[in-house]
Write an enzyme that holds these catalytic residues in place. Structure first.
Site, PDB file in Angstrom:
ATOM      1  CB  SER A  44       0.784 -16.641  13.023  1.00  0.00           C
ATOM      2  OG  SER A  44       1.292 -16.523  14.335  1.00  0.00           O
ATOM      3  CG  ASP A  82      -4.478 -17.851  18.182  1.00  0.00           C
ATOM      4  OD1 ASP A  82      -5.273 -17.095  18.759  1.00  0.00           O
ATOM      5  OD2 ASP A  82      -3.732 -17.486  17.249  1.00  0.00           O
ATOM      6  CE  LYS A 111      -5.072 -14.128  19.088  1.00  0.00           C
ATOM      7  NZ  LYS A 111      -5.611 -14.545  17.764  1.00  0.00           N
ATOM      8  CD  GLU A 113      -8.561 -15.899  13.817  1.00  0.00           C
ATOM      9  OE1 GLU A 113      -9.316 -15.991  12.834  1.00  0.00           O
ATOM     10  OE2 GLU A 113      -7.342 -16.110  13.749  1.00  0.00           O
ATOM     11  CD  GLU A 180      -4.594 -10.067  12.087  1.00  0.00           C
ATOM     12  OE1 GLU A 180      -5.005 -10.867  12.947  1.00  0.00           O
ATOM     13  OE2 GLU A 180      -3.815 -10.399  11.167  1.00  0.00           O
TER      14      GLU A 180
HETATM   15  O1  KIV Z   1      -1.839 -16.088  15.190  1.00  0.00           O
HETATM   16  C1  KIV Z   1      -1.377 -14.962  15.420  1.00  0.00           C
HETATM   17  O2  KIV Z   1      -0.169 -14.732  15.387  1.00  0.00           O
HETATM   18  C2  KIV Z   1      -2.323 -13.897  15.715  1.00  0.00           C
HETATM   19  C3  KIV Z   1      -1.792 -12.502  15.744  1.00  0.00           C
HETATM   20  C4  KIV Z   1      -1.525 -12.036  14.362  1.00  0.00           C
HETATM   21  C5  KIV Z   1      -2.684 -11.589  16.482  1.00  0.00           C
HETATM   22  O3  KIV Z   1      -3.476 -14.144  15.915  1.00  0.00           O
END
Ligand code: KIV
Length: 262
Positions: A44, A82, A111, A113, A180
């Site tokens: 994000s 991420d 993380k 997705e 989410e």
């Molecule tokens: O990138 C991010 O901030 C996210 C959250 C919204 C879970 O993946």
């Protein structure tokens, strides 16, 4: 929280997990003295820091740069970074390289997705000693395939698929799962049947924890107010007042004073 076992312990004890995104050392220093449990260096960052419309512009190098900045702020919290757009889809070795770069930059976990086509890579990373957090429901990296940022799994077929996907991720070895923008009832049901904690965003109060984006929870962009966001601060107003006071003092010649000079 310091290790993945703290996540399991929190779930076992019914302790809710408070997660927030961060992208730089300054935010990490603020988080250091807060009761926040863990940090997500989310992709994000592309939207809230770099001003883009979606997260697709994130690269392994950019994610590593922001992860290093957060780690340099010494937050003393568990840091999840991420895996950016497509980084988990180029084969096992490139995925491992990306995850390794994020861990070397200071993350303790990564993380990923979605689940389709990711089971093997998640298993490979976990077997390589890299903790993986899953992410289901609204998948911002699939924004073009899922026709925008919308609540997911609203019908019973999609809900059943999400439950199946959650179990597949647990079998692959994820230590926690972000949910989410899915209906609260579904998130609560998934939370009840999974052995690992769920961390919700727009997924209701039945999750084991919550995550919000730094800029959203601090009210830094007051015009962005989707239903699932609560602005816990009036950041935009506080910063705006400080900037106005500074400009006023400079224009009036009252800053700096002799005490503020050498
Ligand atoms: O990138 C991010 O901030 C996210 C959250 C919204 C879970 O993946």
């Amino acid at each position: 929280m310091k290790t993945v076992s703290d996540f399991a312990a929190a779930k076992a004890m019914g302790q809710k997990i408070a997660m927030v995104t961060a992208y730089d050392a300054a935010a990490a220093r603020v988080i250091a003295s807060s009761p926040i449990d863990c940090i997500l260096v989310g992709d994000s960052v592309m939207m809230v820091v770099h001003g883009e419309e979606n997260t697709l512009g994130a690269t392994p190098e950019l994610m590593a740069l922001h992860t290093r900045a957060v780690a340099r702020g010494e937050p003393g919290k568990f840091i999840v970074a991420d895996m950016p757009f497509l980084a988990a889809r180029r084969g096992l070795a490139p995925a491992l390289d990306c995850a390794a770069a994020l861990l070397r930059a200071g993350a303790q976990a990564i993380k990923i997705e979605g689940v389709q086509g990711h089971v093997e890579v998640i298993r490979h990373l976990v077997e390589s000693g890299i903790p993986v957090m899953g992410h289901l429901g609204l998948l911002p990296q699939s924004v073009h395939a899922s026709s925008g940022f919308k609540v997911q799994a609203r019908n019973s077929a999609a809900a059943a698929q999400l439950r199946k996907d959650a179990h597949a991720l647990v079998t692959a070895g994820v230590f926690a799962l972000v949910l989410e923008c899915i209906p609260a009832k579904l998130a609560a049901a998934v939370t009840a049947e999974l052995p690992v904690p769920t961390i919700g965003i727009g997924a209701g109060a039945g999750c084991d924890g919550q995550v919000l984006v730094w800029h959203d929870l601090l009210g830094l962009n007051p015009d962005f107010k989707p239903r699932f966001v609560r602005q816990f601060g009036r950041g935009n107003k506080v910063l705006g007042t400080a900037l106005a006071d500074y400009a006023k003092a400079v224009h009036a010649g009252s800053f700096p004073t002799a005490k503020e000079s050498f």
